[in-house]
Design a protein around this motif. Structure first.
Motif, PDB file in Angstrom:
ATOM      1  N   ALA A 181      39.446  23.938  24.277  1.00 50.00           N
ATOM      2  CA  ALA A 181      38.664  23.068  23.396  1.00 50.00           C
ATOM      3  C   ALA A 181      38.281  21.776  24.087  1.00 50.00           C
ATOM      4  CB  ALA A 181      39.462  22.750  22.127  1.00 50.00           C
ATOM      5  N   ARG A 182      37.078  21.322  23.758  1.00 46.74           N
ATOM      6  CA  ARG A 182      36.679  19.936  24.015  1.00 46.74           C
ATOM      7  C   ARG A 182      36.235  19.397  22.669  1.00 46.74           C
ATOM      8  NH1 ARG A 182      31.681  17.128  27.341  1.00 46.74           N
ATOM      9  NH2 ARG A 182      32.344  14.988  26.883  1.00 46.74           N
ATOM     10  N   LEU A 183      37.024  18.497  22.125  1.00 38.50           N
ATOM     11  CA  LEU A 183      36.802  17.983  20.787  1.00 38.50           C
ATOM     12  C   LEU A 183      36.050  16.661  20.878  1.00 38.50           C
ATOM     13  CD1 LEU A 183      40.407  18.607  19.393  1.00 38.50           C
ATOM     14  CD2 LEU A 183      38.439  20.175  19.337  1.00 38.50           C
TER      15      LEU A 183
ATOM     16  N   LEU B  50      41.505  20.013  25.477  1.00 39.09           N
ATOM     17  CA  LEU B  50      42.813  20.628  25.300  1.00 39.09           C
ATOM     18  C   LEU B  50      42.750  22.084  25.741  1.00 39.09           C
ATOM     19  CD1 LEU B  50      43.690  19.401  21.688  1.00 39.09           C
ATOM     20  CD2 LEU B  50      44.446  18.378  23.838  1.00 39.09           C
ATOM     21  N   THR B  51      43.682  22.488  26.566  1.00 39.52           N
ATOM     22  CA  THR B  51      43.864  23.901  26.893  1.00 39.52           C
ATOM     23  C   THR B  51      45.344  24.217  26.736  1.00 39.52           C
ATOM     24  OG1 THR B  51      44.071  23.346  29.257  1.00 39.52           O
ATOM     25  CG2 THR B  51      41.914  24.063  28.483  1.00 39.52           C
TER      26      THR B  51
ATOM     27  N   LEU C 152      43.532  16.869  15.254  1.00 39.77           N
ATOM     28  CA  LEU C 152      44.161  17.947  14.496  1.00 39.77           C
ATOM     29  C   LEU C 152      43.227  18.458  13.403  1.00 39.77           C
ATOM     30  CD1 LEU C 152      47.164  19.093  14.696  1.00 39.77           C
ATOM     31  CD2 LEU C 152      47.483  18.006  12.490  1.00 39.77           C
ATOM     32  N   ARG C 153      42.545  17.545  12.716  1.00 39.79           N
ATOM     33  CA  ARG C 153      41.603  17.940  11.677  1.00 39.79           C
ATOM     34  C   ARG C 153      40.430  18.725  12.267  1.00 39.79           C
ATOM     35  NH1 ARG C 153      41.406  15.809   6.783  1.00 39.79           N
ATOM     36  NH2 ARG C 153      39.137  15.617   6.839  1.00 39.79           N
ATOM     37  N   ALA C 154      40.025  18.353  13.468  1.00 43.41           N
ATOM     38  CA  ALA C 154      38.944  19.091  14.124  1.00 43.41           C
ATOM     39  C   ALA C 154      39.386  20.513  14.456  1.00 43.41           C
ATOM     40  CB  ALA C 154      38.513  18.355  15.397  1.00 43.41           C
ATOM     41  N   LEU C 155      40.623  20.665  14.937  1.00 41.77           N
ATOM     42  CA  LEU C 155      41.128  22.000  15.254  1.00 41.77           C
ATOM     43  C   LEU C 155      41.222  22.864  13.996  1.00 41.77           C
ATOM     44  CD1 LEU C 155      43.971  21.051  17.759  1.00 41.77           C
ATOM     45  CD2 LEU C 155      41.839  22.223  18.327  1.00 41.77           C
TER      46      LEU C 155
ATOM     47  N   HIS D  95      33.248  21.974  22.189  1.00 45.79           N
ATOM     48  CA  HIS D  95      33.422  23.357  21.734  1.00 45.79           C
ATOM     49  C   HIS D  95      34.872  23.603  21.349  1.00 45.79           C
ATOM     50  CE1 HIS D  95      34.568  23.494  26.021  1.00 45.79           C
ATOM     51  NE2 HIS D  95      35.475  24.361  25.591  1.00 45.79           N
ATOM     52  N   LEU D  96      35.099  24.689  20.623  1.00 41.08           N
ATOM     53  CA  LEU D  96      36.437  25.106  20.238  1.00 41.08           C
ATOM     54  C   LEU D  96      36.502  26.617  20.320  1.00 41.08           C
ATOM     55  CD1 LEU D  96      39.274  24.829  19.054  1.00 41.08           C
ATOM     56  CD2 LEU D  96      38.249  24.485  16.805  1.00 41.08           C
ATOM     57  N   ARG D  97      37.298  27.117  21.269  1.00 38.89           N
ATOM     58  CA  ARG D  97      37.465  28.558  21.446  1.00 38.89           C
ATOM     59  C   ARG D  97      38.932  28.907  21.326  1.00 38.89           C
ATOM     60  NH1 ARG D  97      34.467  27.347  26.327  1.00 38.89           N
ATOM     61  NH2 ARG D  97      32.234  27.322  25.834  1.00 38.89           N
ATOM     62  N   LEU D  98      39.202  30.011  20.645  1.00 42.06           N
ATOM     63  CA  LEU D  98      40.570  30.480  20.453  1.00 42.06           C
ATOM     64  C   LEU D  98      40.623  31.962  20.776  1.00 42.06           C
ATOM     65  CD1 LEU D  98      43.428  29.682  19.514  1.00 42.06           C
ATOM     66  CD2 LEU D  98      42.743  30.316  17.191  1.00 42.06           C
TER      67      LEU D  98
END
Length: 363
Positions: A13-15, A28-29, A50-53, A63-66
């Motif tokens: 993620a890049r928030l 965050l990785t 945390l709210r973004a995640l 971006h946010l990838r899981l």
């Protein structure tokens, strides 16, 4: 340094959230099975991250990838709603449904995902048993202690099989005695969690005990990242130094000397050249009413600015004077030493620290 992930595992993620007066930009990785703690002072952006995640605060960039799936990417106009994300959240105040029993609270998530009632209750009973709460399955939240409520909240978050577990100050609502026991239990449960866990906390002990890796955020940016041991040994900002209980100065090194003020160079055991940090614990500082004639290579005048209890000692706050003008310092002394030195705010003293008790490293 970011942790390397393959494209199909863990969190990548890049928030980026721009709120006008405040911008969060944090990368965050996190690998599956790893617990990452977000640390930082109030207003740093931890809770916003945390709210973004969780999908509760939409990204304006990044971006946010899981596990290889893109949950959010503003550039692609892609965004998965919070309820569609494989995310479990343990809130600071637990937010248990007061009218439901512990068992019903835990079964609620699976039921919302379409699991039959009997299967959801069986799953919930198994999770409560794992948490040591089988005897409290029929109790409503008002009948639970803080530690028991925290474990029910964790069981509820795990009940939907999340690939990302978010914990927002999970021990903040507990008293000191309960924190000790629940912290140990939480560590055991997190160690068994096979997906990604992200913990937000302001408590360094919680972070050091519960997390495999720390990311320190200040003013919406990552200022340091590493294992608890790395962060504790080599802090890079004043906030982190205070967090881990160290005096920290930045200066220019030449050999065994780091010049931290125009008239003050500190002698260290390491040999460095160029920008450097010097750190040492308050317990290594000795205070004297007169200039010391001892083996301590580092000594400078200072003025006492305050004192407070720190365990069974007193932490003395000082400000350097003379060649060390304005240099902040903390020293830990016994009450007997403070009394013998007649210390009080405004008193002039000499501070000293041995070179062997300092630690220097590149800035």
């Amino acid at each position: 340094m970011s942790t390397s992930l393959t494209k199909d595992e863990g969190l990548d993620a890049r928030l980026v959230l721009d709120r006008g007066t405040f911008t969060l930009d944090v990368e965050l990785t996190v690998r599956p099975g790893e617990v990452l703690a977000l640390l930082g002072p109030n207003g740093a952006g931890k809770t916003t991250a945390l709210r973004a995640l969780a999908g509760l605060a939409p990204l304006t960039g990044g971006h946010l990838r899981l596990d290889g799936e893109t949950l959010e990417d503003p550039a692609l106009r892609r965004r998965t709603a919070p309820e569609g994300r494989p995310v479990g959240v343990v809130f600071q105040d637990y937010l248990l449904f007061p009218h439901l029993t512990a068992l019903e609270n835990v079964a609620f998530g699976p039921r919302c995902h379409g699991m039959p009632r009997a299967a959801a209750r069986e799953l919930a009973a198994g999770l409560l048993d794992r948490m040591g709460l089988a005897d409290h399955a029929g109790a409503k939240p008002r009948r639970l202690s803080g530690g028991q409520a925290q474990r029910v909240a964790l069981a509820r978050a795990l009940a939907t099989g999340p690939r990302l577990l978010l914990l927002d100050e999970p021990l903040a609502a507990l008293d000191a005695r309960a924190r000790l026991d629940v912290r140990a239990e939480l560590r055991r449960h997190l160690a068994a969690f096979e997906a990604v866990a992200v913990l937000v906390t302001h408590d360094p002990l919680d972070a050091m005990v519960l997390a495999d890796r720390l990311v320190v955020v200040e003013q919406g940016r990552v200022v340091q990242e590493g294992t608890p041991a790395e962060i504790a040994r080599r802090p890079r900002t004043d906030y982190i130094a205070r967090l881990v209980g160290l005096n920290l100065y930045r200066g220019d090194a030449a050999g065994h000397t780091v010049r931290v003020a125009p008239g003050l160079g500190l002698t260290t055991t390491e040999t460095l050249d160029g920008p450097a940090f010097v750190a040492f614990p308050p317990s290594s500082v000795t205070l004297h009413r007169e200039r010391p004639d001892s083996s301590a290579r580092n000594a400078w005048p200072a003025e006492v600015t305050g004192m407070e209890s720190h365990g069974d000692q007193l932490r003395v706050a000082l400000t350097g004077s003379g060649p060390a003008a304005g240099l902040p310092l903390a020293a830990d002394l016994t009450p007997v030493a403070v009394a013998e030195l007649l210390l009080a705010p405004g008193v002039q003293v000499w501070a000293s620290v041995k070179a062997a008790q300092t630690h220097s490293y590149p800035a």
